[in-house]
Design a protein around this motif. Structure first.
Motif: not given
Length: 327
Positions: A118-120, A111-112, A265-268
């Protein structure tokens, strides 16, 4: 005629931070702020309070539930025997325990990694924010290894168990039960179980509680800045500057606007893993371990979180290495 002193720009609005903390602003703390940089913000405190509340709720449920009270409990295995388990989640072989909790650090790491890639908010390529985040992950992972896997010998959980009088009692051959001196060489829970013994007699810090709190909190504290939008909650993380003064650090509003799509993007995925960890923490609180074992698991997890996410705010040299999430 006296001249009016020009106001210090640092106290008349936001001033950009140095290159060690890019994309952020630094402000003087509010006059009403009296907390230490080493302590969490209101939002962080509310988030962390979920964990002791969950343990308390699960423990109360296990005490009041007729099914749990009527089912025998084994202090050695820290669980109900499978044939008397009051719930599917009370069985150690339930699918979530086997394929999720027992390999919980794999799911935390996955998850990390998804969030990191992907997180901007981390910028493009090998940015300083991304490097700082990796170093925080390495620090928390090292702490997890020391507590549960290896600490220049047995892990800290097993060391504490033996320090409080625990030992390996071999049960495969009943004749060996009286010869406890030979079994003390099995100094970890894993080696004890491998030879058919039972880890018995000492205080067993709840490894499940420790892992679930440490892993989910790592994820929450990393992506919390991407989810907060309320001004009063977003700002307010206090830090100690190199000159010893205290200031408030926050993410620039321009970056917040740029990251409006952060939850997509990346958090879900990280949110899903953290949510399932919370559910399994509740099940652990309801069906496994004693109150004190769960409390020590919570305390050891919170110690690691403080060392990586809160202590650096008051120590500029450490903060220069680990940074802070979102800045």
């Amino acid at each position: 005629m006296s001249t009016r002193r020009k106001p210090d720009p640092a106290f008349n609005g936001a001033v950009p931070l140095t290159s060690t903390m890019p994309g952020s602003t630094i402000r003087p703390p509010l006059s009403s702020a009296r907390r230490s940089p080493f302590l969490p913000t209101r939002l962080e405190a509310l988030l962390l309070a979920i964990y002791p509340s969950t343990l308390l709720l699960g423990s109360i449920f296990s005490t009041l539930s007729p099914a749990s009270r009527s089912a025998p409990y084994s202090a050695v295995s820290q669980s109900h025997p499978p044939e008397f388990a009051p719930s599917y989640f009370a069985q150690k072989r339930n699918v979530f325990n086997v394929y999720f909790v027992k390999v919980g650090w794999f799911w935390t790491s996955l998850a990390f990694a998804v969030f990191l890639v992907f997180h901007p908010g981390f910028g493009a390529g090998v940015s300083k924010r991304r490097v700082n985040a990796v170093l925080r992950y390495v620090a928390v992972t090292s702490y997890w290894v020391f507590v549960t896997q290896w600490f220049f010998g047995p892990p800290l959980i097993d060391t504490m168990f033996r320090f409080t009088g625990g030992q390996c009692e071999k049960l495969r051959d009943p004749e060996q039960r009286d010869d406890m001196s030979d079994t003390r060489e099995f100094i970890t829970a894993a080696t004890c179980k491998a030879v058919g013994g039972t880890w018995k007699g000492g205080h067993d810090i709840s490894g499940h509680v420790f892992l679930l709190i440490l892993g989910s909190s790592l994820l929450w504290l990393e992506f919390l800045p991407a989810l907060t939008r309320v001004e009063g909650l977003r700002d307010g993380r206090l830090i100690t500057l190199n000159d010893g003064k205290t200031a408030s650090v926050a993410v620039e509003k321009e970056r917040i606007k740029m990251e409006d799509d952060a939850t997509a993007r990346g958090v879900k995925f990280a949110l899903g893993v953290a949510g399932l960890m919370w559910w399994m923490l509740l099940m652990t609180a309801a069906y496994f371990h004693t109150w004190f074992e769960k409390f020590t698991g919570l305390a050891v997890a919170f110690t690691g979180l403080w060392l990586v996410y809160f202590m650096p705010r008051g120590v500029p040299q450490v903060r220069a290495l680990l940074g802070m999430p979102g800045v």
